[in-house]
Design a protein around this motif. Structure first.
Motif, short mmCIF file in Angstrom:
data_model
loop_
_atom_site.label_atom_id
_atom_site.label_comp_id
_atom_site.label_asym_id
_atom_site.label_seq_id
_atom_site.Cartn_x
_atom_site.Cartn_y
_atom_site.Cartn_z
N GLU A 483 31.04 -2.74 27.64
CA GLU A 483 29.76 -3.09 28.24
C GLU A 483 29.25 -1.96 29.14
O GLU A 483 28.09 -1.54 29.06
CB GLU A 483 29.96 -4.37 29.06
CG GLU A 483 28.71 -4.99 29.60
CD GLU A 483 29.05 -6.15 30.55
OE1 GLU A 483 30.24 -6.27 30.94
OE2 GLU A 483 28.14 -6.90 30.88
N LEU A 484 30.15 -1.47 29.97
CA LEU A 484 29.77 -0.40 30.89
C LEU A 484 29.51 0.89 30.13
O LEU A 484 28.53 1.60 30.39
CB LEU A 484 30.88 -0.20 31.92
CG LEU A 484 30.65 0.91 32.94
CD1 LEU A 484 29.36 0.70 33.70
CD2 LEU A 484 31.82 1.00 33.92
N ALA A 485 30.40 1.21 29.19
CA ALA A 485 30.23 2.43 28.40
C ALA A 485 28.86 2.43 27.74
O ALA A 485 28.16 3.44 27.73
CB ALA A 485 31.33 2.53 27.35
N LYS A 486 28.50 1.28 27.22
CA LYS A 486 27.23 1.18 26.49
C LYS A 486 26.06 1.40 27.46
O LYS A 486 25.12 2.14 27.15
CB LYS A 486 27.12 -0.19 25.83
CG LYS A 486 25.91 -0.31 24.98
CD LYS A 486 26.07 -1.28 23.83
CE LYS A 486 24.80 -1.34 22.99
NZ LYS A 486 23.63 -0.70 23.58
N ALA A 487 26.16 0.80 28.62
CA ALA A 487 25.10 0.96 29.60
C ALA A 487 24.94 2.44 29.98
O ALA A 487 23.82 2.95 30.08
CB ALA A 487 25.40 0.12 30.83
N LEU A 516 35.29 7.42 29.88
CA LEU A 516 34.95 6.66 28.68
C LEU A 516 36.19 6.52 27.82
O LEU A 516 37.08 7.37 27.84
CB LEU A 516 33.85 7.38 27.90
CG LEU A 516 32.43 7.25 28.44
CD1 LEU A 516 31.49 8.20 27.71
CD2 LEU A 516 31.93 5.81 28.29
N ASP A 517 36.23 5.45 27.06
CA ASP A 517 37.31 5.29 26.11
C ASP A 517 37.19 6.39 25.07
O ASP A 517 36.14 6.56 24.46
CB ASP A 517 37.18 3.91 25.45
CG ASP A 517 38.38 3.60 24.57
OD1 ASP A 517 38.95 4.55 24.01
OD2 ASP A 517 38.72 2.42 24.46
N THR A 558 35.53 16.69 25.01
CA THR A 558 36.48 16.19 26.01
C THR A 558 37.08 14.86 25.56
O THR A 558 38.28 14.64 25.67
CB THR A 558 35.79 16.01 27.37
OG1 THR A 558 35.12 17.22 27.70
CG2 THR A 558 36.80 15.68 28.44
N LEU A 559 36.21 13.99 25.04
CA LEU A 559 36.74 12.69 24.60
C LEU A 559 37.73 12.89 23.45
O LEU A 559 38.77 12.22 23.39
CB LEU A 559 35.60 11.78 24.16
CG LEU A 559 34.67 11.30 25.29
CD1 LEU A 559 33.57 10.42 24.73
CD2 LEU A 559 35.45 10.55 26.36
#
Lengths: 578, 452
Positions: A483-487, A516-517, A558-559
């Motif tokens: 939810e947060l990542a999407k925001a 982020l994941d 980075t991810l």
């Protein structure tokens, strides 16, 4: 071998080496050398040199150091060893901080900041129970020497060979004192609560070494030690502090007192009460603050007397409603909060930590009111204000424009007293356009449980964008929930569409890279590849679009590195549920 | 050519990097992202890597005999793209596809690979010792050079004798200028070996306690060399060859290799590698040891300004090859023949104790008195930190006996790396053992070779 033999008829006479050197220093003109001439001297010296070299014998070794204790932990997989080497050579160059800071334009053009991934890497390696490859220990210790934030994780990872090495190299002395310091559990990844073992991986330090470190250690070491002991045994931490309390400098007393915050209990009250009479004003203030968070303390009770006298359920707009004032929540619509700030700040209030003189531009009574309410136990307001919940109390109208002051005071009280219900209620207040959440949202958030923080942060980012989100996001555990990542992703998109320059968001971008994941990497690829069209190629000053795709490029990279590094450390992949 | 290659380890690949920057850059590119194509087969790797331009770089690695080709403009060798491709392969990254037969090799890779392999075959097939164009002219040139060197050697002897006549005490005030002039005279005399030694002499005066002794030793050995050259006719052939090499007369590598009887075939273990900057040249020294006989060899490779030397042999691997030693009393320097096998990972070498290593240095000196140090693999040795109160530094001790040699280190970080890897327990180390002590180069940890 050739040493000492002189039986060959053709061998030149043996002359002591020192004699040859003396003769060479003086020169043939001053004194005839052995052999009679300069050339003969050189020939003698050649023979002596080769003879000495050919006859070299090893020296006596003498006593040896005790070998480092065996490290039974698992061997790091080869790919992880390579990754660590890469991280270490990056962070040891020292530029990592400058590059990661917010607002540096060049940062987007560079590759990922590998040094910044080191904390996560170390935390995972430690949670996986891997031991450090011995060849990288010097670099690890150098990194920990430069970055104190890495020390506890590095020392855990480095294992028993680190203190062994530190005894040989004074640069790494900090590793020797580390024995008494369990690592800081706050550094664990994913915000997991540490288990007891994880919090204290070191063998429990014996009392004497704790005492010795406490008495001889450097200031930072002493603070860590006190914090660690306090975490293990709050009473022991307090006793440790008491052994030297009266001889500490005022600044140090302040810091030490502050580390009692964790594990604070009524048992600390007598000590804190004494500290209320300290010579230092700041120490007194901190003692009062700590006492205020103990609802049963005498100070909290005194504060409550004052605060409850100032804030009460008053009649609503018309006097006719006054009759309902004593009733329960049923009178909600009609009630309002009446505020009668203190008329004076007496000596007793000052002793309880109230600062009498307000900062410039602030009214005296408002200043005293806020301080009083901040220190009064929040848990008592419900009963005092007609059985209302925190949210209901906050929804009440406040008389005479005292609303902002009162709510701000409650917000600080919620942060200090770590009152979840109040923090939630305060954060739940609808944010008026141009208005602000009372207090500091990031600090209020920190009071909430993890999942609530992320949910609130997602709402905040969706409503307000990223401009003020850095600290709010910083309170959320890693990796960010979907939810947060999407925001955050949406907000970045919007910012890009709006034509903002990405370096206004470099703080948030850097945080996103680390939080982020990693499984989300591929979702950013379309953003990264969207180039600025011809603009980026025609050699003109590239516009924001090109910078954005660079910024997303870096984010993706980075991810990906983080995803790979987790695999390399054999961390199971993220659960599909997210 | 075999299709299936023994995979190298990532460490071996990284050891190929010409410098630390390339190592990092290669590691960074070793992710699937930038590679639109990556495949292996036919003893080679090839791939297309996204760069800053629109056209991806074409990277090819010949795993047989280790060769690299890339269309990128980098002057590093191998470049970061080749390193990254090798890393992906070494780590069994699924992005590296298995090529399906020779047809799967793209043209651009195939062209270079076949050209390279044909060249290698023709070189080995070339008839031994192609005669120089004009033997008479070559002989005259050699004679003229010998005369020049003789004149230079006589001049240098005079210079040394003068120094000893006035005394070394004055050498400290002498300064570099005068030595530099002498060195330049030796270059004019076409004796670069003498020039190098003269320059080394210049740095000794005032270089810390005991410098007069060191200066005397070096002066004496230099006179031993000039005397050896002037009287080379009287020397046994091998010693005369040593003298020629020390003076700076080189032997043509092709001539050495052409003599089939002088070539030594075997399994060569790569013990260590060190690059150094010598003037505008990068000199790479690679130490080898023949697995069966334990015989050492030193192979040199040169890189012109800014370029890494071409010879790339990962430390800790073993390969099959034949090489030829340069003639001399204690032959060490050698030249590698063409057609060597691809290097494969090897276990740590057998070693000797401290005493044996010193004794071998002594043996080597018997037939070449100018040797400063001799390669040695020491096993079961423990680095000892300086003793408290004693003036000595780090030492390397036998774990079996009470013997030790002084340690010197190629760098400060090497000191701590060696200490960390040992942790007070016995290790296997390769290095050079000489009158100055032991200079470690490579240490084996858990069977892996780590360059210090």
């Amino acid at each position: 071998m050739t040493t000492g033999k002189q039986t060959d008829a053709g061998a030149p006479p043996e002359v002591a080496w020192e004699e040859l050197v003396t003769a060479a220093l003086l020169g043939e003109e001053r004194r005839p050398p052995p052999g009679g001439s300069a050339t003969a001297l050189l020939d003698l010296a050649a023979v002596a040199t080769v003879r000495q070299r050919a006859g070299l014998r090893p020296a006596q070794a003498g006593p040896r150091p005790e070998p480092a204790p065996h490290d039974p932990r698992g061997k790091l997989p080869p790919a992880a060893v390579r990754r660590l080497g890469q991280f270490l050579s990056r962070s040891s160059r020292g530029g990592y901080r400058a590059a990661s800071g917010a607002g540096s334009h060049g940062a987007n053009r560079q590759g990922p900041d590998l040094g910044e991934l080191l904390p996560e890497w170390l935390a995972i390696a430690n949670s996986q129970g891997f031991g450090a490859p011995s060849a990288l220990l010097p670099q690890l210790l150098d990194a920990a020497r430069a970055r104190t934030d890495l020390r506890s994780e590095v020392l855990t990872f480095a294992g028993p060979r680190a203190p062994w090495l530190a005894r040989l190299n004074p640069d790494w002395r900090f590793a020797l004192r580390g024995g008494a310091l369990p690592r800081d559990p706050r550094a664990l990844p994913d915000g997991r609560e540490p288990t007891e073992e994880a919090a204290c991986p070191e063998p429990a330090a014996d009392e004497q070494s704790v005492r010795q470190l406490w008495e001889e250690g450097l200031f930072a070491e002493r603070v860590s030690l006190l914090t660690a002991v306090r975490r293990r045994d709050p009473a022991a931490g307090r006793e440790l502090l008491l052994t030297t309390w009266s001889s500490e400098r005022a600044e140090d007393r302040l810091m030490f007192l502050d580390s009692l915050r964790r594990g604070l209990s009524p048992a600390d009250e007598p000590f804190l009460d004494r500290a209320l009479g300290d010579r230092s004003k700041n120490v007194r203030a901190t003692a009062a603050e700590l006492l205020a968070t103990l609802p049963e303390s005498a100070l909290a009770r005194r504060m409550w007397e004052r605060a409850s006298g100032c804030v009460s359920l008053g009649p609503a707009g018309s006097p006719a409603d006054g009759a309902a004032a004593g009733g329960a929540a049923a009178d909600g619509a009609a009630a309002r909060v009446a505020v009668d700030p203190p008329q004076e700040c007496d000596a007793a209030m000052v002793r309880d930590g109230v600062v009498a003189t307000p900062p410039k531009g602030r009214g005296k009574r408002s200043w005293w009111l806020v301080q009083t309410v901040e220190s009064a136990p929040l848990s008592r307001w419900t009963a005092h204000l007609g059985g209302r919940s925190p949210a209901e109390i906050l929804a009440l109208p406040v008389a005479d424009d005292w609303r902002d002051e009162l709510h701000a005071a409650w917000a600080w009280a919620a942060v200090r007293q770590r009152d979840t219900a109040w923090a939630e209620a305060l954060l739940g207040l609808p944010v008026r356009p141009g208005g602000e959440i009372p207090g500091d949202p990031a600090r209020l958030l920190a009071v909430l449980p993890q999942q609530d923080r992320a949910r609130w942060a997602a709402g905040f980012v969706a409503a307000h964008g990223l401009a003020d989100a850095f600290r709010v996001l910083g309170t959320c555990s890693v990796p960010w929930p979907v939810e947060l990542a999407k925001a955050v992703m949406d907000a970045l998109e919007i910012a890009r569409e709006a034509g903002s320059y990405p370096w206004s968001f470099s703080g948030v971008l850097g945080l996103a890279e680390r939080s982020l994941d990693p499984a989300l990497a591929e979702q950013f690829v379309p953003l990264a590849t969207r180039r600025g069209g011809s603009e980026a190629e025609d050699g003109a000053r590239p516009g924001a679009a090109a910078y954005w795709s660079d910024a997303f490029d870096r984010l993706v990279l980075t991810l990906r590195i983080r995803a790979t590094m987790r695999e390399e450390l054999e961390l199971p992949g993220p659960s599909p549920a997210g | 050519m075999t299709g299936q290659q023994v995979r190298w380890t990532a460490e071996q690949v990284l050891a190929l990097a010409p410098d630390a920057a390339s190592r990092k850059a290669g590691g960074k590119l070793a992710t699937p992202g930038p590679w639109s194509l990556a495949a292996q087969g036919e003893g080679a790797l090839w791939g297309l890597c996204r760069g800053s331009g629109s056209k991806p770089y074409q990277t090819v690695v010949d795993l047989v005999g280790a060769g690299y080709k890339c269309s990128c403009p980098s002057r590093k060798f191998p470049c970061k793209h080749a390193l990254a491709l090798l890393l992906l392969w070494a780590e069994k990254d699924p992005v590296v596809a298995d090529g399906a037969g020779p047809e799967s090799v793209p043209d651009w890779a195939e062209k270079w690979l076949s050209g390279r392999r044909e060249r290698a075959e023709s070189k080995t097939a070339r008839p031994a010792g192609e005669a120089p164009a004009d033997p008479e002219a070559a002989r005259r040139r050699a004679e003229r050079r010998a005369q020049r060197i003789t004149a230079g050697a006589e001049e240098l002897e005079q210079r040394l004798t003068d120094l000893l006549r006035t005394g070394l005490a004055g050498a400290e005030q002498l300064g570099y200028a005068e030595w530099d002039e002498t060195a330049a005279r030796m270059v004019d005399a076409q004796a670069p070996g003498l020039a190098t030694r003269v320059r080394e002499l210049a740095s000794i005066p005032g270089s810390g306690p005991g410098w007069p002794g060191r200066l005397l030793a070096d002066c004496a050995l230099l006179r031993l060399l000039t005397q050896g050259y002037l009287r080379r006719e009287e020397l046994p052939e091998e010693l005369a060859a040593t003298v020629r090499a020390q003076v700076g007369l080189s032997t043509d590598a092709a001539t050495l290799l052409a003599d089939d009887s002088a070539r030594l075939a075997g399994d060569w273990l790569v013990l260590g590698q060190r690059d150094s900057q010598e003037g505008r040249l990068t000199v790479r020294r690679v130490w080898l040891m023949e697995r069966g006989s334990g015989r050492f060899a030193l192979v040199l490779s040169f890189g012109a300004a800014g370029q890494a030397p071409e010879l790339v042999l990962p430390v800790g691997t073993v390969f099959e090859a034949s090489l030829a030693y340069y003639p001399g009393g204690s032959p060490l320097r050698a030249v590698l023949g063409e057609g060597r096998s691809a290097p494969v990972p090897a276990s740590a070498p057998e070693g000797v104790g401290v005493e044996a290593a010193l004794a071998r240095y002594g043996d080597a000196l018997r037939s070449d008195p100018w040797i400063e140090a001799w390669p040695a693999v020491l096993h079961d040795v423990v680095p000892l930190p300086p003793r408290e109160g004693a003036e000595d530094g780090w030492r390397l001790a036998d774990s079996a006996s009470d013997t030790a040699v002084p340690l010197s280190f190629p760098s400060e970080s090497a000191r701590w790396q060696l200490a960390a890897i040992s942790g007070g327990t016995p290790i296997t180390v390769f290095g050079e053992c000489g009158h100055g002590g032991f200079l470690p180069q490579t240490v084996w940890s858990d069977g892996e070779a780590i360059t210090l």
